[in-house]
Write a protein that holds these residues in place. Structure first.
Motif, PDB file in Angstrom:
ATOM      1  N   PRO A   3       0.841  -1.209   0.000  1.00  0.00           N
ATOM      2  CA  PRO A   3       0.000   0.000   0.000  1.00  0.00           C
ATOM      3  C   PRO A   3       0.864   1.242   0.000  1.00  0.00           C
ATOM      4  N   TYR A   4       0.277   2.353  -0.474  1.00  0.00           N
ATOM      5  CA  TYR A   4       1.019   3.602  -0.566  1.00  0.00           C
ATOM      6  C   TYR A   4       1.672   3.975   0.752  1.00  0.00           C
ATOM      7  N   PHE A   5       0.921   3.858   1.857  1.00  0.00           N
ATOM      8  CA  PHE A   5       1.440   4.375   3.118  1.00  0.00           C
ATOM      9  C   PHE A   5       2.541   3.498   3.702  1.00  0.00           C
ATOM     10  N   LEU A   6       2.807   2.305   3.092  1.00  0.00           N
ATOM     11  CA  LEU A   6       3.880   1.451   3.573  1.00  0.00           C
ATOM     12  C   LEU A   6       5.161   1.629   2.771  1.00  0.00           C
ATOM     13  N   ARG A   7       5.095   2.408   1.701  1.00  0.00           N
ATOM     14  CA  ARG A   7       6.294   2.600   0.895  1.00  0.00           C
ATOM     15  C   ARG A   7       7.271   3.509   1.621  1.00  0.00           C
ATOM     16  N   ASN A   8       8.554   3.303   1.356  1.00  0.00           N
ATOM     17  CA  ASN A   8       9.580   4.104   2.025  1.00  0.00           C
ATOM     18  C   ASN A   8       9.488   5.567   1.624  1.00  0.00           C
ATOM     19  N   LEU A   9       9.743   6.449   2.589  1.00  0.00           N
ATOM     20  CA  LEU A   9       9.737   7.874   2.297  1.00  0.00           C
ATOM     21  C   LEU A   9      10.946   8.263   1.464  1.00  0.00           C
ATOM     22  N   VAL A  10      12.074   7.613   1.690  1.00  0.00           N
ATOM     23  CA  VAL A  10      13.293   7.931   0.949  1.00  0.00           C
ATOM     24  C   VAL A  10      13.398   6.997  -0.251  1.00  0.00           C
ATOM     25  N   PRO A  11      13.647   7.518  -1.459  1.00  0.00           N
ATOM     26  CA  PRO A  11      13.748   6.677  -2.640  1.00  0.00           C
ATOM     27  C   PRO A  11      14.858   5.649  -2.500  1.00  0.00           C
ATOM     28  N   ARG A  12      14.657   4.521  -3.180  1.00  0.00           N
ATOM     29  CA  ARG A  12      15.704   3.493  -3.163  1.00  0.00           C
ATOM     30  C   ARG A  12      16.996   4.060  -3.734  1.00  0.00           C
ATOM     31  N   ARG A  13      18.112   3.485  -3.326  1.00  0.00           N
ATOM     32  CA  ARG A  13      19.417   4.008  -3.724  1.00  0.00           C
ATOM     33  C   ARG A  13      19.549   4.112  -5.242  1.00  0.00           C
ATOM     34  N   GLU A  14      19.055   3.086  -5.967  1.00  0.00           N
ATOM     35  CA  GLU A  14      19.217   3.105  -7.414  1.00  0.00           C
ATOM     36  C   GLU A  14      18.327   4.140  -8.101  1.00  0.00           C
ATOM     37  N   LYS A  15      17.331   4.692  -7.353  1.00  0.00           N
ATOM     38  CA  LYS A  15      16.455   5.694  -7.948  1.00  0.00           C
ATOM     39  C   LYS A  15      16.961   7.110  -7.723  1.00  0.00           C
ATOM     40  N   ARG A  16      17.880   7.308  -6.779  1.00  0.00           N
ATOM     41  CA  ARG A  16      18.354   8.649  -6.477  1.00  0.00           C
ATOM     42  C   ARG A  16      19.322   9.134  -7.551  1.00  0.00           C
ATOM     43  N   ASN A  17      19.162  10.409  -7.960  1.00  0.00           N
ATOM     44  CA  ASN A  17      20.084  11.010  -8.934  1.00  0.00           C
ATOM     45  C   ASN A  17      20.247  10.157 -10.177  1.00  0.00           C
ATOM     46  N   GLU A  18      19.154   9.469 -10.581  1.00  0.00           N
ATOM     47  CA  GLU A  18      19.298   8.601 -11.736  1.00  0.00           C
ATOM     48  C   GLU A  18      19.631   9.439 -12.964  1.00  0.00           C
ATOM     49  N   GLY A 308      12.586  22.087  -4.304  1.00  0.00           N
ATOM     50  CA  GLY A 308      12.514  21.330  -5.545  1.00  0.00           C
ATOM     51  C   GLY A 308      13.819  20.624  -5.850  1.00  0.00           C
ATOM     52  N   TRP A 309      14.930  21.323  -5.642  1.00  0.00           N
ATOM     53  CA  TRP A 309      16.249  20.725  -5.873  1.00  0.00           C
ATOM     54  C   TRP A 309      16.520  19.584  -4.889  1.00  0.00           C
ATOM     55  N   VAL A 310      16.197  19.796  -3.615  1.00  0.00           N
ATOM     56  CA  VAL A 310      16.426  18.766  -2.598  1.00  0.00           C
ATOM     57  C   VAL A 310      15.590  17.514  -2.892  1.00  0.00           C
ATOM     58  N   SER A 311      14.368  17.703  -3.389  1.00  0.00           N
ATOM     59  CA  SER A 311      13.488  16.556  -3.639  1.00  0.00           C
ATOM     60  C   SER A 311      14.053  15.616  -4.688  1.00  0.00           C
ATOM     61  N   GLN A 312      14.962  16.109  -5.527  1.00  0.00           N
ATOM     62  CA  GLN A 312      15.581  15.250  -6.535  1.00  0.00           C
ATOM     63  C   GLN A 312      16.558  14.271  -5.888  1.00  0.00           C
ATOM     64  N   TYR A 313      16.939  14.533  -4.637  1.00  0.00           N
ATOM     65  CA  TYR A 313      17.911  13.682  -3.936  1.00  0.00           C
ATOM     66  C   TYR A 313      17.255  12.828  -2.854  1.00  0.00           C
ATOM     67  N   ILE A 314      16.290  13.377  -2.125  1.00  0.00           N
ATOM     68  CA  ILE A 314      15.722  12.635  -0.995  1.00  0.00           C
ATOM     69  C   ILE A 314      14.264  12.244  -1.219  1.00  0.00           C
ATOM     70  N   GLY A 315      13.719  12.590  -2.369  1.00  0.00           N
ATOM     71  CA  GLY A 315      12.340  12.214  -2.654  1.00  0.00           C
ATOM     72  C   GLY A 315      11.360  13.343  -2.400  1.00  0.00           C
ATOM     73  N   ARG A 316      10.155  13.174  -2.937  1.00  0.00           N
ATOM     74  CA  ARG A 316       9.150  14.240  -2.895  1.00  0.00           C
ATOM     75  C   ARG A 316       8.498  14.350  -1.510  1.00  0.00           C
ATOM     76  N   ARG A 317       8.016  13.232  -0.973  1.00  0.00           N
ATOM     77  CA  ARG A 317       7.274  13.287   0.294  1.00  0.00           C
ATOM     78  C   ARG A 317       8.151  13.731   1.456  1.00  0.00           C
ATOM     79  N   LEU A 318       9.370  13.199   1.538  1.00  0.00           N
ATOM     80  CA  LEU A 318      10.241  13.562   2.657  1.00  0.00           C
ATOM     81  C   LEU A 318      10.577  15.051   2.616  1.00  0.00           C
ATOM     82  N   THR A 319      10.764  15.592   1.421  1.00  0.00           N
ATOM     83  CA  THR A 319      11.029  17.023   1.298  1.00  0.00           C
ATOM     84  C   THR A 319       9.842  17.835   1.800  1.00  0.00           C
TER      85      THR A 319
END
Length: 494
Positions: A3-18, A308-319
């Motif tokens: 479910p959406y609410f169980l997904r990690n707040l921080v993107p997986r390592r391979e998704k960051r700065n892709e 906006g810049w930070v969200s590209q590194y740590i994800g949208r929700r956490l930002t």
């Protein structure tokens, strides 16, 4: 799928700065891609200038029409109420026919109605024009965001989202500067602000007219013509796919409206009556209230770009969560001081947090939206949230009218004033908590390649979706289709 609410707040390592580094990606942009982005930004900036023309003119409108603050804010409420109508109309037209001409005509309609706002002579005429204006204004955000973001490579969309959204703060700032410099020097006073805003909107329409259609729509239309699809058939497909999208994503629609309701309460609760709050509750002059508004919008611009810049590194929700927490921390600085310097600092910090969180919203909504409906879905969700929050200015005005406090005026004498500070502090605090909860339990499709997907007039567009973690929407398609999708992965110059 969790479910959406169980997904990690921080993107997986391979998704960051892709992909490529940010600077390399920015350097690769063509003039057409830059043009699309800045034309979308300018359209959203015009929306803010036009909307906040009323907020900055409350006192003058009271004198013009002999009405109370509560009555004048009815115009703000009506504008917000009717925006959802415009979002539906212009969003559907854009997803069906393309990005260019719907935005051009939308901006021209806004220019005409803003011009008309400056010629009204009675309060009823003013309310009628601002209601029609709300319909026209409702289309801008969805069309501007889709135009600006869908033509950019995925690596720069976080930063672009923050800069795009702060076109609103820039618009508010420009309106405040016009109100500070031009308005007092003209015999027409508040009317000159509306007329100037109209001219800027017409200029934005001209800029969009000079640029080509979105590359994604050009390719989709060429593919449809190659298959011999008629306009009538494409419209039939579009209507079918719209129904399919609503059937599959109705829960996501409800979530997006709840999220945007909270965000719009945050924005309008901290902006619409801010000049009135300073003049009535803190006894500032109109000049100092406008200067403090400008300082607050400088904080908004900085917060949006950084978030906006930070969200590209740590994800949208956490930002979003981090910046909403900053809002709560700075509420005391927003309402407790009495000096200009401290209150201006509070305005800067609060707007840094509010518009920082807002800076992530364009790309967050674009990434969680059904890919074929990137104008309709975000635009309607945004404006329905606006509709629910439309009474925020009247809530504050009514609350302040019934809640009073005593302050010391410039002559050292006690004076009873409407307690806008307490009312705004409570409203912003409650709404910030609501946004925090809704964001935590919501979805995130960080780094989605939504530009690879079908448009709304292609068969299967309503069923097309990109789940978090999906490498490519074309992975399970035939090889010939997959090759076409790979060519569509990065917007090309037209």
């Amino acid at each position: 799928m969790a479910p959406y609410f169980l997904r990690n707040l921080v993107p997986r390592r391979e998704k960051r700065n892709e992909g490529r580094p940010l600077l390399e990606a920015l350097a690769s942009l063509t003039w057409i891609q830059w043009g699309h982005f800045w034309s979308g930004w300018l359209a959203w900036t015009c929306d803010a200038i036009d909307f906040f023309s009323v907020s900055l003119s409350v006192t003058r409108l009271q004198d013009q029409f002999g009405r109370s603050t509560h009555d004048i804010t009815t115009a703000i409420t009506l504008t917000l109420l009717f925006r959802s109508v415009g979002a539906v109309i212009f969003g559907i037209i854009s997803d069906r026919y393309g990005r260019k001409w719907p935005l051009v005509w939308n901006l021209l309609l806004i220019a005409v109605l803003e011009l008309g706002s400056g010629f009204v002579m009675t309060f009823k005429e003013f309310l009628a024009v601002r209601s029609l204006f709300g319909i026209a204004m409702g289309g801008i955000w969805g069309l501007a965001a889709s135009t600006a973001l869908e033509n950019l490579p995925v690596e720069v969309r976080g930063l672009a989202s923050g800069v795009l959204q702060q076109g609103y703060a820039v618009g508010y700032l420009l309106a405040a500067v016009i109100n500070l410099t031009l308005v007092p020097e003209t015999a027409e006073t508040w009317r000159s602000l509306f007329w100037t805003a109209s001219g800027i909107s017409a200029f934005a329409a001209f800029i969009r007219f000079l640029l080509p259609e979105s590359a994604i729509f050009i390719r989709a239309k060429e593919a449809e013509r190659a298959r011999g699809e008629s306009t009538k058939n494409k419209t039939k497909v579009f209507l079918h796919e719209t129904g399919e999208m609503l059937r599959r994503h109705w829960l996501l629609c409800i979530y997006a409206v709840l999220l945007m309701t909270g965000f719009n309460f945050l924005s309008h609760g901290s902006q619409d009556l801010y000049p009135t709050y300073l003049t009535n509750a803190k006894l500032f002059t109109d000049h100092n209230a406008t200067v403090a508004t400008i300082i607050g919008n400088c904080g908004a611009i900085a917060g949006g770009a950084i978030a906006g810049w930070v969200s590209q590194y740590i994800g949208r929700r956490l930002t979003i969560i981090i910046f909403v927490l900053l809002i709560g921390a700075f509420i005391p600085l927003w309402i407790l001081p009495t000096s200009f310097g401290a209150l201006a600092a509070g305005a800067f910090c609060i707007q840094f947090g509010v518009q920082g969180a807002w800076g992530v919203i364009p790309i967050q909504l674009a990434e969680i939206s059904p890919p074929a409906f990137r104008a309709t879905f975000p635009g309607v969700a945004y404006q329905l949230g606006n509709m629910v929050s439309s009474a925020s200015a009247q809530i504050e005005a009514t609350g302040a009218a019934n809640l009073h406090t005593t302050i010391i005026d410039k002559d050292g004498k006690p004076k009873i004033v409407s307690d806008y500070a307490t009312v705004q502090g409570i409203l912003i605090g409650v709404v910030a908590a609501f946004v925090l909860v809704v964001t935590i339990i919501g979805p995130e499709n960080y780094g989605s390649h939504f530009e690879k997907h079908k448009t709304a007039f292609e068969e299967g567009g309503g069923r097309d979706e990109l789940e978090d973690g999906e490498e490519s929407p074309s992975a399970s398609r035939p090889n010939s289709v997959r090759v076409m999708d790979e060519k569509r992965s990065t917007p090309e110059p037209v």
